[in-house]
Design a protein around this motif. Sequence first.
Motif, PDB file in Angstrom:
ATOM      1  N   SER A 151       0.829  -1.208   0.000  1.00  0.00           N
ATOM      2  CA  SER A 151       0.000   0.000   0.000  1.00  0.00           C
ATOM      3  C   SER A 151       0.870   1.268   0.000  1.00  0.00           C
ATOM      4  O   SER A 151       2.021   1.258   0.443  1.00  0.00           O
ATOM      5  N   ILE A 152       0.276   2.330  -0.520  1.00  0.00           N
ATOM      6  CA  ILE A 152       0.996   3.599  -0.704  1.00  0.00           C
ATOM      7  C   ILE A 152       0.229   4.725  -0.011  1.00  0.00           C
ATOM      8  O   ILE A 152      -0.994   4.821  -0.151  1.00  0.00           O
ATOM      9  N   VAL A 153       0.946   5.567   0.724  1.00  0.00           N
ATOM     10  CA  VAL A 153       0.368   6.803   1.259  1.00  0.00           C
ATOM     11  C   VAL A 153       1.056   7.970   0.552  1.00  0.00           C
ATOM     12  O   VAL A 153       2.285   8.037   0.499  1.00  0.00           O
TER      13      VAL A 153
ATOM     14  N   ASP B   9      -2.618  -2.515  -4.882  1.00  0.00           N
ATOM     15  CA  ASP B   9      -2.933  -2.378  -3.457  1.00  0.00           C
ATOM     16  C   ASP B   9      -3.431  -0.960  -3.167  1.00  0.00           C
ATOM     17  O   ASP B   9      -3.327  -0.080  -4.022  1.00  0.00           O
TER      18      ASP B   9
ATOM     19  N   VAL C 116      -4.030   2.821  -2.422  1.00  0.00           N
ATOM     20  CA  VAL C 116      -3.283   4.082  -2.511  1.00  0.00           C
ATOM     21  C   VAL C 116      -4.180   5.130  -1.857  1.00  0.00           C
ATOM     22  O   VAL C 116      -5.300   5.363  -2.311  1.00  0.00           O
TER      23      VAL C 116
ATOM     24  N   ALA D 242      -3.035   4.034   8.108  1.00  0.00           N
ATOM     25  CA  ALA D 242      -2.498   3.883   6.743  1.00  0.00           C
ATOM     26  C   ALA D 242      -0.973   3.977   6.749  1.00  0.00           C
ATOM     27  O   ALA D 242      -0.286   3.206   6.051  1.00  0.00           O
ATOM     28  N   LEU D 243      -0.425   4.890   7.556  1.00  0.00           N
ATOM     29  CA  LEU D 243       1.040   5.036   7.620  1.00  0.00           C
ATOM     30  C   LEU D 243       1.685   3.788   8.219  1.00  0.00           C
ATOM     31  O   LEU D 243       2.759   3.366   7.781  1.00  0.00           O
TER      32      LEU D 243
ATOM     33  N   ARG E 170       0.939   0.771   7.892  1.00  0.00           N
ATOM     34  CA  ARG E 170       0.995  -0.424   7.046  1.00  0.00           C
ATOM     35  C   ARG E 170       1.504  -0.128   5.637  1.00  0.00           C
ATOM     36  O   ARG E 170       1.452  -0.998   4.763  1.00  0.00           O
ATOM     37  N   CYS E 171       2.012   1.094   5.401  1.00  0.00           N
ATOM     38  CA  CYS E 171       2.368   1.393   4.007  1.00  0.00           C
ATOM     39  C   CYS E 171       3.759   0.877   3.648  1.00  0.00           C
ATOM     40  O   CYS E 171       4.653   0.769   4.484  1.00  0.00           O
TER      41      CYS E 171
ATOM     42  N   PHE F 149       5.851   5.755   1.044  1.00  0.00           N
ATOM     43  CA  PHE F 149       5.295   7.055   1.433  1.00  0.00           C
ATOM     44  C   PHE F 149       5.882   8.089   0.482  1.00  0.00           C
ATOM     45  O   PHE F 149       7.103   8.190   0.333  1.00  0.00           O
TER      46      PHE F 149
ATOM     47  N   ALA G 142       6.282   6.781   8.740  1.00  0.00           N
ATOM     48  CA  ALA G 142       6.424   5.831   7.624  1.00  0.00           C
ATOM     49  C   ALA G 142       7.764   5.106   7.716  1.00  0.00           C
ATOM     50  O   ALA G 142       7.838   3.887   7.490  1.00  0.00           O
TER      51      ALA G 142
ATOM     52  N   ALA H  64       8.634   1.648   5.654  1.00  0.00           N
ATOM     53  CA  ALA H  64       8.293   2.037   4.277  1.00  0.00           C
ATOM     54  C   ALA H  64       9.482   2.706   3.590  1.00  0.00           C
ATOM     55  O   ALA H  64      10.366   3.263   4.242  1.00  0.00           O
TER      56      ALA H  64
END
Length: 239
Positions: free
Chosen positions: A9-11, A89, A91, A170-171, A173-174, A177, A196, A201
Amino acid sequence: MALSSGTGSIVVLTGAGISKESGLSTFRDADGIWATVRIEDVATPEAFMRDPERVHAFYNQRRRGMLDPSIRPNPAHLALARLERAWPDPVVIVTQNIDNLHEQAGSTNLIHMHGELEKSLCAYCHARRVNRGDLAVGDICPDCGQLGGMRPDVVWFGEMPLEMPRIHAALARCALFISIGTSGNVYPAAGFVQLANEAGAETVELNLEPSLGVSFFDTSIQGRASEIVPEFIEGLLAG
Ligand code: BJW
Protein backbone atom coordinates in the motif's frame (compact mmCIF):
# COMPACT_ATOMS: atom_id res chain seq x y z
CA MET A 1 5.33 -4.19 2.41
CA ALA A 2 6.83 -5.73 -0.79
CA LEU A 3 7.26 -2.60 -2.89
CA SER A 4 10.12 -4.19 -4.86
CA SER A 5 7.59 -6.52 -6.49
CA GLY A 6 5.22 -3.70 -7.46
CA THR A 7 2.77 -4.23 -4.62
CA GLY A 8 2.14 -2.89 -1.12
CA SER A 9 0.00 0.00 0.00
CA ILE A 10 1.00 3.60 -0.70
CA VAL A 11 0.37 6.80 1.26
CA VAL A 12 0.76 10.07 -0.66
CA LEU A 13 0.95 13.32 1.32
CA THR A 14 0.27 16.43 -0.76
CA GLY A 15 0.67 20.13 0.00
CA ALA A 16 0.13 23.46 -1.67
CA GLY A 17 2.99 22.94 -4.16
CA ILE A 18 1.00 20.34 -6.10
CA SER A 19 -1.72 22.90 -6.85
CA LYS A 20 0.61 25.78 -7.66
CA GLU A 21 0.73 25.02 -11.38
CA SER A 22 -3.07 24.85 -11.41
CA GLY A 23 -3.09 28.51 -10.41
CA LEU A 24 -3.50 28.32 -6.60
CA SER A 25 -1.01 29.98 -4.27
CA THR A 26 1.28 28.21 -1.85
CA PHE A 27 1.70 29.58 1.68
CA ARG A 28 5.38 30.07 2.40
CA ASP A 29 6.92 30.79 -1.00
CA ALA A 30 7.95 34.41 -1.64
CA ASP A 31 4.67 34.99 -3.51
CA GLY A 32 2.67 32.83 -1.09
CA ILE A 33 -0.42 33.58 0.98
CA TRP A 34 1.48 34.25 4.22
CA ALA A 35 3.40 37.03 2.46
CA THR A 36 0.18 39.00 2.13
CA VAL A 37 -1.77 38.14 5.28
CA ARG A 38 -0.74 37.18 8.83
CA ILE A 39 -1.58 33.68 10.09
CA GLU A 40 -2.75 35.20 13.39
CA ASP A 41 -5.31 37.33 11.52
CA VAL A 42 -7.02 34.61 9.49
CA ALA A 43 -5.99 31.04 10.38
CA THR A 44 -6.59 30.60 14.11
CA PRO A 45 -9.80 30.10 16.11
CA GLU A 46 -8.88 33.28 18.01
CA ALA A 47 -8.85 35.27 14.76
CA PHE A 48 -12.35 34.00 13.96
CA MET A 49 -13.62 34.97 17.41
CA ARG A 50 -11.99 38.41 17.23
CA ASP A 51 -12.85 39.37 13.65
CA PRO A 52 -15.10 36.86 11.87
CA GLU A 53 -15.83 39.28 8.99
CA ARG A 54 -12.15 39.38 8.11
CA VAL A 55 -11.77 35.60 8.26
CA HIS A 56 -14.90 35.12 6.13
CA ALA A 57 -13.61 37.64 3.57
CA PHE A 58 -10.29 35.76 3.32
CA TYR A 59 -11.91 32.35 2.75
CA ASN A 60 -14.74 33.69 0.58
CA GLN A 61 -12.14 35.17 -1.77
CA ARG A 62 -10.15 31.92 -1.86
CA ARG A 63 -13.32 29.85 -2.44
CA ARG A 64 -14.33 32.06 -5.37
CA GLY A 65 -10.81 31.71 -6.76
CA MET A 66 -10.83 27.93 -6.44
CA LEU A 67 -14.25 27.62 -8.09
CA ASP A 68 -13.13 29.63 -11.13
CA PRO A 69 -13.45 27.24 -14.09
CA SER A 70 -9.86 28.01 -15.10
CA ILE A 71 -8.59 26.22 -11.96
CA ARG A 72 -8.12 22.64 -13.17
CA PRO A 73 -6.10 19.64 -12.00
CA ASN A 74 -2.60 19.56 -13.47
CA PRO A 75 -0.63 16.49 -14.63
CA ALA A 76 0.51 15.77 -11.06
CA HIS A 77 -3.08 15.42 -9.77
CA LEU A 78 -3.98 13.33 -12.81
CA ALA A 79 -0.98 11.03 -12.36
CA LEU A 80 -1.99 10.33 -8.74
CA ALA A 81 -5.52 9.43 -9.82
CA ARG A 82 -4.03 7.04 -12.40
CA LEU A 83 -1.81 5.50 -9.70
CA GLU A 84 -4.87 4.79 -7.55
CA ARG A 85 -6.60 3.08 -10.49
CA ALA A 86 -3.60 1.06 -11.65
CA TRP A 87 -1.84 0.02 -8.43
CA PRO A 88 -2.89 -3.42 -7.13
CA ASP A 89 -2.93 -2.38 -3.46
CA PRO A 90 -4.54 0.59 -1.66
CA VAL A 91 -3.28 4.08 -2.51
CA VAL A 92 -4.50 6.80 -0.15
CA ILE A 93 -3.90 10.50 -0.69
CA VAL A 94 -3.67 12.54 2.50
CA THR A 95 -3.89 16.14 1.40
CA GLN A 96 -3.24 19.25 3.45
CA ASN A 97 -4.93 21.21 0.69
CA ILE A 98 -8.44 22.52 1.08
CA ASP A 99 -8.97 22.73 -2.69
CA ASN A 100 -10.89 20.14 -4.73
CA LEU A 101 -8.30 19.35 -7.39
CA HIS A 102 -7.65 15.73 -6.35
CA GLU A 103 -11.39 15.03 -6.61
CA GLN A 104 -11.58 16.78 -9.97
CA ALA A 105 -8.68 14.61 -11.17
CA GLY A 106 -10.57 11.44 -10.19
CA SER A 107 -8.92 10.41 -6.90
CA THR A 108 -11.38 8.71 -4.59
CA ASN A 109 -9.35 7.39 -1.64
CA LEU A 110 -8.68 10.85 -0.27
CA ILE A 111 -8.35 12.39 3.18
CA HIS A 112 -8.57 16.19 3.56
CA MET A 113 -6.68 16.48 6.85
CA HIS A 114 -6.95 20.32 6.91
CA GLY A 115 -10.58 20.36 5.76
CA GLU A 116 -12.33 21.50 2.59
CA LEU A 117 -13.07 24.97 1.30
CA GLU A 118 -16.25 23.63 -0.30
CA LYS A 119 -17.76 22.78 3.09
CA SER A 120 -19.11 24.78 6.01
CA LEU A 121 -18.84 23.76 9.65
CA CYS A 122 -21.16 24.94 12.41
CA ALA A 123 -19.09 25.92 15.45
CA TYR A 124 -22.07 25.07 17.68
CA CYS A 125 -23.41 21.72 16.47
CA HIS A 126 -20.40 20.69 14.29
CA ALA A 127 -22.62 19.87 11.31
CA ARG A 128 -20.77 19.87 8.01
CA ARG A 129 -22.45 20.77 4.73
CA VAL A 130 -21.38 21.30 1.14
CA ASN A 131 -21.20 25.06 0.64
CA ARG A 132 -19.99 26.72 -2.56
CA GLY A 133 -21.18 30.25 -1.80
CA ASP A 134 -19.84 32.97 0.47
CA LEU A 135 -20.23 32.56 4.24
CA ALA A 136 -21.21 35.51 6.46
CA VAL A 137 -21.48 36.35 10.14
CA GLY A 138 -25.26 36.62 9.79
CA ASP A 139 -25.67 33.05 8.52
CA ILE A 140 -27.92 30.74 10.50
CA CYS A 141 -26.99 27.07 10.83
CA PRO A 142 -29.56 25.02 8.87
CA ASP A 143 -29.02 22.14 11.30
CA CYS A 144 -29.25 23.73 14.78
CA GLY A 145 -30.62 27.21 14.00
CA GLN A 146 -27.81 29.08 15.83
CA LEU A 147 -26.68 32.45 14.49
CA GLY A 148 -23.03 33.39 13.94
CA GLY A 149 -21.30 30.02 14.16
CA MET A 150 -21.04 29.17 10.49
CA ARG A 151 -17.37 28.91 9.48
CA PRO A 152 -15.36 27.34 6.68
CA ASP A 153 -14.61 23.67 7.35
CA VAL A 154 -10.85 24.21 7.54
CA VAL A 155 -8.35 23.30 10.26
CA TRP A 156 -6.71 26.32 11.83
CA PHE A 157 -3.56 26.41 13.98
CA GLY A 158 -4.25 24.87 17.37
CA GLU A 159 -7.09 22.73 16.02
CA MET A 160 -6.89 18.97 15.58
CA PRO A 161 -6.45 17.85 11.96
CA LEU A 162 -9.15 15.52 10.64
CA GLU A 163 -9.13 11.72 10.43
CA MET A 164 -5.86 11.25 12.32
CA PRO A 165 -6.60 7.63 13.41
CA ARG A 166 -7.24 6.66 9.77
CA ILE A 167 -4.03 8.41 8.67
CA HIS A 168 -1.95 6.73 11.36
CA ALA A 169 -3.38 3.32 10.41
CA ALA A 170 -2.50 3.88 6.74
CA LEU A 171 1.04 5.04 7.62
CA ALA A 172 1.60 2.04 9.88
CA ARG A 173 0.99 -0.42 7.05
CA CYS A 174 2.37 1.39 4.01
CA ALA A 175 5.21 0.12 1.84
CA LEU A 176 5.80 3.49 0.19
CA PHE A 177 5.30 7.06 1.43
CA ILE A 178 5.44 9.87 -1.13
CA SER A 179 5.42 13.53 -0.06
CA ILE A 180 4.62 16.08 -2.76
CA GLY A 181 4.69 19.89 -2.72
CA THR A 182 4.90 20.53 1.00
CA SER A 183 7.53 22.56 2.85
CA GLY A 184 7.47 20.45 6.01
CA ASN A 185 6.72 23.40 8.27
CA VAL A 186 3.39 22.27 9.68
CA TYR A 187 2.80 19.41 12.10
CA PRO A 188 1.52 16.75 12.39
CA ALA A 189 1.86 16.32 8.58
CA ALA A 190 5.59 17.14 8.71
CA GLY A 191 6.10 14.14 11.00
CA PHE A 192 4.41 11.56 8.77
CA VAL A 193 7.69 10.66 7.05
CA GLN A 194 9.13 9.53 10.37
CA LEU A 195 6.07 7.38 11.09
CA ALA A 196 6.42 5.83 7.62
CA ASN A 197 10.12 5.18 8.27
CA GLU A 198 9.23 3.48 11.56
CA ALA A 199 6.78 1.29 9.62
CA GLY A 200 9.62 0.19 7.33
CA ALA A 201 8.29 2.04 4.28
CA GLU A 202 10.37 3.47 1.47
CA THR A 203 10.08 7.28 1.61
CA VAL A 204 10.25 9.67 -1.34
CA GLU A 205 9.96 13.46 -1.50
CA LEU A 206 8.95 15.22 -4.74
CA ASN A 207 9.21 18.98 -4.30
CA LEU A 208 10.49 22.10 -6.00
CA GLU A 209 13.20 22.39 -3.34
CA PRO A 210 14.35 20.23 -0.43
CA SER A 211 11.80 20.49 2.39
CA LEU A 212 12.69 21.07 6.03
CA GLY A 213 12.49 17.30 6.59
CA VAL A 214 14.49 16.23 3.54
CA SER A 215 17.01 14.25 5.61
CA PHE A 216 14.26 11.85 6.71
CA PHE A 217 13.52 10.68 3.15
CA ASP A 218 15.30 7.83 1.35
CA THR A 219 14.99 9.75 -1.92
CA SER A 220 14.40 13.42 -2.75
CA ILE A 221 13.67 14.59 -6.27
CA GLN A 222 13.49 18.30 -7.03
CA GLY A 223 11.40 19.87 -9.78
CA ARG A 224 7.96 21.08 -10.75
CA ALA A 225 5.20 18.73 -9.62
CA SER A 226 3.59 18.68 -13.08
CA GLU A 227 6.80 17.14 -14.44
CA ILE A 228 8.38 15.02 -11.70
CA VAL A 229 5.19 13.45 -10.32
CA PRO A 230 3.98 11.90 -13.62
CA GLU A 231 7.55 10.77 -14.36
CA PHE A 232 7.95 9.13 -10.94
CA ILE A 233 4.56 7.43 -11.15
CA GLU A 234 5.15 6.10 -14.65
CA GLY A 235 8.40 4.58 -13.34
CA LEU A 236 6.57 3.04 -10.39
CA LEU A 237 3.87 1.51 -12.57
CA ALA A 238 6.42 0.22 -15.06
CA GLY A 239 8.06 -1.66 -12.16
C1 BJW B 1 6.28 23.18 -5.47
C2 BJW B 1 5.84 23.89 -6.55
C3 BJW B 1 5.66 23.17 -7.72
C4 BJW B 1 6.00 25.28 -4.98
N1 BJW B 1 5.92 21.87 -7.74
N2 BJW B 1 6.54 21.89 -5.51
C5 BJW B 1 5.98 23.55 17.68
C6 BJW B 1 6.53 22.37 17.20
C7 BJW B 1 5.75 21.45 16.49
C8 BJW B 1 4.40 21.70 16.26
C9 BJW B 1 3.88 22.86 16.73
C10 BJW B 1 4.65 23.77 17.43
N3 BJW B 1 3.86 24.82 17.75
C11 BJW B 1 2.62 24.60 17.27
C12 BJW B 1 2.62 23.42 16.65
C13 BJW B 1 1.46 22.80 15.97
C14 BJW B 1 1.07 23.53 14.70
C15 BJW B 1 2.30 23.71 13.82
O1 BJW B 1 2.69 22.84 13.10
N4 BJW B 1 2.89 24.88 13.86
C16 BJW B 1 4.12 25.11 13.09
C17 BJW B 1 4.02 26.43 12.37
C18 BJW B 1 5.30 24.98 14.01
N5 BJW B 1 0.08 22.68 14.06
C19 BJW B 1 -1.21 22.76 14.33
O2 BJW B 1 -1.66 23.61 15.09
C20 BJW B 1 -2.08 21.73 13.69
N6 BJW B 1 -2.85 21.08 14.68
C21 BJW B 1 -2.30 20.34 15.64
O3 BJW B 1 -1.10 20.21 15.79
O4 BJW B 1 -3.23 19.72 16.42
C22 BJW B 1 -2.80 19.03 17.57
C23 BJW B 1 -3.11 19.88 18.74
C24 BJW B 1 -4.31 20.55 18.79
C25 BJW B 1 -4.59 21.33 19.87
C26 BJW B 1 -3.66 21.44 20.89
C27 BJW B 1 -2.46 20.77 20.82
C28 BJW B 1 -2.19 19.98 19.74
C29 BJW B 1 -3.04 22.36 12.71
C30 BJW B 1 -2.34 22.91 11.54
C31 BJW B 1 -3.33 23.61 10.65
C32 BJW B 1 -2.67 24.21 9.41
N7 BJW B 1 -3.60 25.02 8.73
C33 BJW B 1 -3.21 25.64 7.45
C34 BJW B 1 -4.39 26.52 7.00
C35 BJW B 1 -5.56 25.59 6.60
C36 BJW B 1 -6.61 26.21 5.79
C37 BJW B 1 -6.13 27.07 4.66
O5 BJW B 1 -5.70 26.56 3.61
O6 BJW B 1 -6.25 28.28 4.84
O7 BJW B 1 -2.94 24.63 6.49
S1 BJW B 1 -1.69 26.55 7.54
C38 BJW B 1 -1.14 26.11 5.93
O8 BJW B 1 0.08 25.34 6.04
C39 BJW B 1 -2.21 25.18 5.36
C40 BJW B 1 -1.37 24.12 4.72
O9 BJW B 1 -2.11 22.93 4.55
C41 BJW B 1 -0.20 23.98 5.64
C42 BJW B 1 1.01 23.34 5.02
O10 BJW B 1 1.53 24.14 4.01
P1 BJW B 1 2.19 23.46 2.72
O11 BJW B 1 1.18 22.71 1.98
O12 BJW B 1 3.41 22.73 3.14
O13 BJW B 1 2.56 24.75 1.86
P2 BJW B 1 3.91 25.61 1.86
O14 BJW B 1 3.61 26.88 1.16
O15 BJW B 1 4.51 25.71 3.21
O16 BJW B 1 4.93 24.74 0.98
C43 BJW B 1 4.74 24.54 -0.40
C44 BJW B 1 5.91 23.75 -0.94
O17 BJW B 1 5.66 23.48 -2.32
C45 BJW B 1 7.24 24.51 -0.88
O18 BJW B 1 8.25 23.65 -0.35
C46 BJW B 1 7.56 24.84 -2.33
O19 BJW B 1 8.94 24.80 -2.64
C47 BJW B 1 6.83 23.75 -3.06
N8 BJW B 1 6.41 24.12 -4.40
N9 BJW B 1 5.70 25.24 -6.18
C48 BJW B 1 6.38 21.28 -6.59
N10 BJW B 1 5.25 23.80 -8.85
